[in-house]
Design an enzyme around this catalytic site. Structure first.
Site, short mmCIF file in Angstrom:
data_model
loop_
_atom_site.label_atom_id
_atom_site.label_comp_id
_atom_site.label_asym_id
_atom_site.label_seq_id
_atom_site.Cartn_x
_atom_site.Cartn_y
_atom_site.Cartn_z
N ASP A 57 1.28 -0.68 0.22
CA ASP A 57 -0.13 0.06 -0.26
C ASP A 57 0.46 1.61 0.15
OD1 ASP A 57 -2.62 1.39 0.56
OD2 ASP A 57 -3.36 -0.11 0.70
N HIS A 103 -3.14 3.40 -4.72
CA HIS A 103 -2.32 2.90 -3.32
C HIS A 103 -0.93 2.15 -3.52
CE1 HIS A 103 -5.55 3.77 -0.37
NE2 HIS A 103 -6.50 3.12 -1.80
N GLU A 116 -9.84 3.02 -4.57
CA GLU A 116 -9.42 4.09 -4.71
C GLU A 116 -8.11 4.52 -5.12
OE1 GLU A 116 -10.80 4.16 0.08
OE2 GLU A 116 -9.04 3.92 -0.38
N TYR A 126 -15.54 -3.67 8.90
CA TYR A 126 -14.46 -3.10 8.60
C TYR A 126 -14.07 -3.91 10.43
CZ TYR A 126 -13.35 -2.02 3.77
OH TYR A 126 -12.92 -2.00 3.07
C1 ACM Z 1 -10.70 -0.11 1.07
O1 ACM Z 1 -11.54 0.01 1.89
N1 ACM Z 1 -10.31 1.33 0.30
C2 ACM Z 1 -11.34 -1.29 0.29
#
Ligand code: ACM
Length: 384
Positions: A35, A109, A173, A262
Site C-alpha cells: 500500500d 495505493h 480508490e 470493517y
Molecule cells: C478499501 O477499504 N479501500 C478497500
C-alpha cells in the site's frame, strides 16, 4: 484480511493470527502486502521495493512511537517478509487448512512502490512514503509499457511463491486526476478509444487480468474494478457495493461491506471504553456483525452460488501492535465466522452470547487478546 502495510506484523505475529483463524474455521487469509505506507514482500528482481519501500521515517498516524516494535536497525519504521518468510507462513497456513490470498495493490495505493521505482508513475516522482492515511496521487502510469513489465514481473514472482488460485490486485480508490492531468494518459485514452478515466482504469485492470489468467490464476479486485466494465474472469470483493451487478454478470463475489466487516471501526459508541486512538468510524458492534447476512437481497436464488463467502478486514492505520490487532479482531471475528458457516434461520444472538462467555476462556487459553463482550452486554443472569 490483515493490512501489514500501514503497520507491519512479523511472520510470527501473522502465524498467531492464523492459529486463531483456524480455531474459527476461517480458511482464507487475505494478506494486504502493499500500500502507500509500505511494501512488505521481497521481490528479488526489484530489491528497492523492500530496501526503500518497506521503511518510513516514523510510526506515523499520530501514534506513540512506543506503541510498536517494528523498527529496523537504523530506527526507521517498517519491515518486510523475505521469500523464505513467505514460504514459512504459507506452510504454517497450509498445515491449518488456510489458503493465502496475497494482495498487490494497483493502480492506486502504490506510493511505497513508486518511492522505490518512480519511473512507473505519471509524474516521475520523487515520492515520499506517507506517515498518514488517505488516498494519494502515487499511482501507476498505464501509458508506459515498462509499468506493465514491472507489474508482470512482480506478479510472476508472487505466483511462484503462492500456490493458491486467487491473487488480489486491489483496484480501489484510484484518484483519477493524476491520469486526467497526464498528457501521456490522455493520448493513450484517445488511442484506445477510452471515454473517461474510469474506462482507463478498466483498461488497466483488464490488461492485468490477462497476465493473471495466463498464469492460470483468478484475479480478485475491490468494488471499483466494476467501474468502466469488469474484466472477464475477475472476482469482485464488495466493500462499497457491486455484488448483485457482478453476480448478475456471472462473476463471483466475496462480501465484505464496510457496515458489517470493517474491523478497524470502533466497537462501540463509548470511546472511553476503547483503547486510546484504537479505531475510527463505526461503531461496528458485535451484535451488528452477528446480524449480518452475506447474501445480498434481491439476488435470484440461481445466482446465490456466486457469493463465495464473507471476510473481516483489519485495516491497521491505528493498529500498531499484535495485541491491538487481536483486540480489534476478537470477538467480532467469532461472530462473523458463525455468520459465514451457519444458516440465517439457525442464528440466535442470546445463544451466541452464552457460548461466547465460554469461548472467551478459550481465547485466553491461547493468549489471544479480545474485547470483553460483557462491556456491551451483561453476563447471562447477572443483575447489571
Ligand atoms: C478499501 O477499504 N479501500 C478497500
Amino acid at each position: 484480511m490483515l493490512d501489514v502495510s500501514r503497520h507491519f506484523f512479523s511472520k510470527n505475529e501473522v502465524e498467531t493470527i492464523l492459529d486463531a483463524m483456524a480455531m474459527h474455521k476461517l480458511n482464507r487469509f487475505h494478506w494486504h502486502l502493499t500500500d502507500d505506507q509500505g511494501w512488505r514482500i521481497e521481490i528479488k528482481q526489484y530489491p528497492k521495493l523492500t530496501q526503500i519501500g518497506a521503511w518510513r521515517s516514523g510510526v506515523g498516524f499520530g501514534l506513540d512511537p512506543k506503541s510498536t516494535t517494528a523498527y529496523g536497525p537504523d530506527g526507521r519504521y517498517g519491515g518486510f517478509y523475505t521469500q523464505d518468510d513467505i514460504r514459512e507462513v504459507l506452510a504454517y497456513a497450509t498445515a491449518r487448512h488456510i489458503i493465502i490470498v496475497p494482495e498487490i495493490e494497483m493502480p492506486g495505493h502504490a506510493t511505497a512502490a513508486l518511492a522505490a521505482y518512480p519511473q512507473f508513475s505519471c509524474s516521475g516522482g520523487p515520492f515520499t512514503i506517507p506517515l498518514e492515511g488517505g488516498v494519494f496521487t502515487g499511482i501507476y502510469n498505464p501509458a508506459n509499457d515498462a509499468t506493465f513489465t514491472f507489474l508482470d514481473d512482480v506478479l510472476t514472482a508472487v505466483f511462484q511463491l503462492f500456490p493458491g488460485k486467487y491473487v488480489h490486485i486491489g483496484g480501489d480508490e484510484v484518484p483519477k486526476d493524476t491520469w486526467k492531468n497526464s498528457p501521456e494518459c490522455q493520448a493513450l485514452m484517445k488511442r484506445e478509444g477510452l471515454k473517461n478515466e474510469e474506462e482507463l482504469q478498466s483498461w488497466f485492470i483488464r490488461r492485468i487480468e490477462k497476465v493473471v489468467s495466463a498464469h492460470g490464476r483468478t484475479m480478485i479486485g475491490w468494488s471499483e474494478i466494476l467501474q468502466g466494465g469488469l474484466a472477464q474472469n475477475a472476482t469482485v470483493m464488495d466493500w462499497i457495493g457491486g455484488a448483485t451487478e457482478a453476480a448478475r454478470a456471472g462473476h463471483d463475489v466475496v462480501m465484505t461491506p464496510t457496515a458489517y466487516c470493517y474491523f478497524d471501526f470502533y466497537q462501540s459508541d463509548n470511546h472511553a471504553t476503547e483503547p486510546k486512538a484504537a479505531a475510527w468510524g463505526g461503531p461496528l458492534t458485535l451484535s451488528k456483525v452477528y446480524s449480518f447476512d452475506p447474501m445480498p437481497t434481491n439476488l435470484p436464488p440461481q445466482l446465490e452460488s456466486h457469493i463465495l463467502g464473507t471476510q473481516g478486514n483489519l485495516w491497521t492505520e491505528r493498529v500498531p501492535s499484535l495485541k491491538h490487532a487481536e483486540y480489534m479482531i476478537f470477538p467480532r471475528e467469532c461472530a462473523l465466522a458463525e455468520v459465514a458457516w451457519s444458516s440465517e434461520a439457525w442464528r440466535n444472538w442470546d445463544n451466541f452470547m452464552r457460548r461466547l462467555h465460554i469461548h472467551e476462556q478459550r481465547l485466553e487459553e491461547i493468549g489471544v487478546n479480545y474485547r470483553h463482550a460483557s462491556v456491551e452486554m451483561p453476563e447471562p443472569n447477572s443483575s447489571k
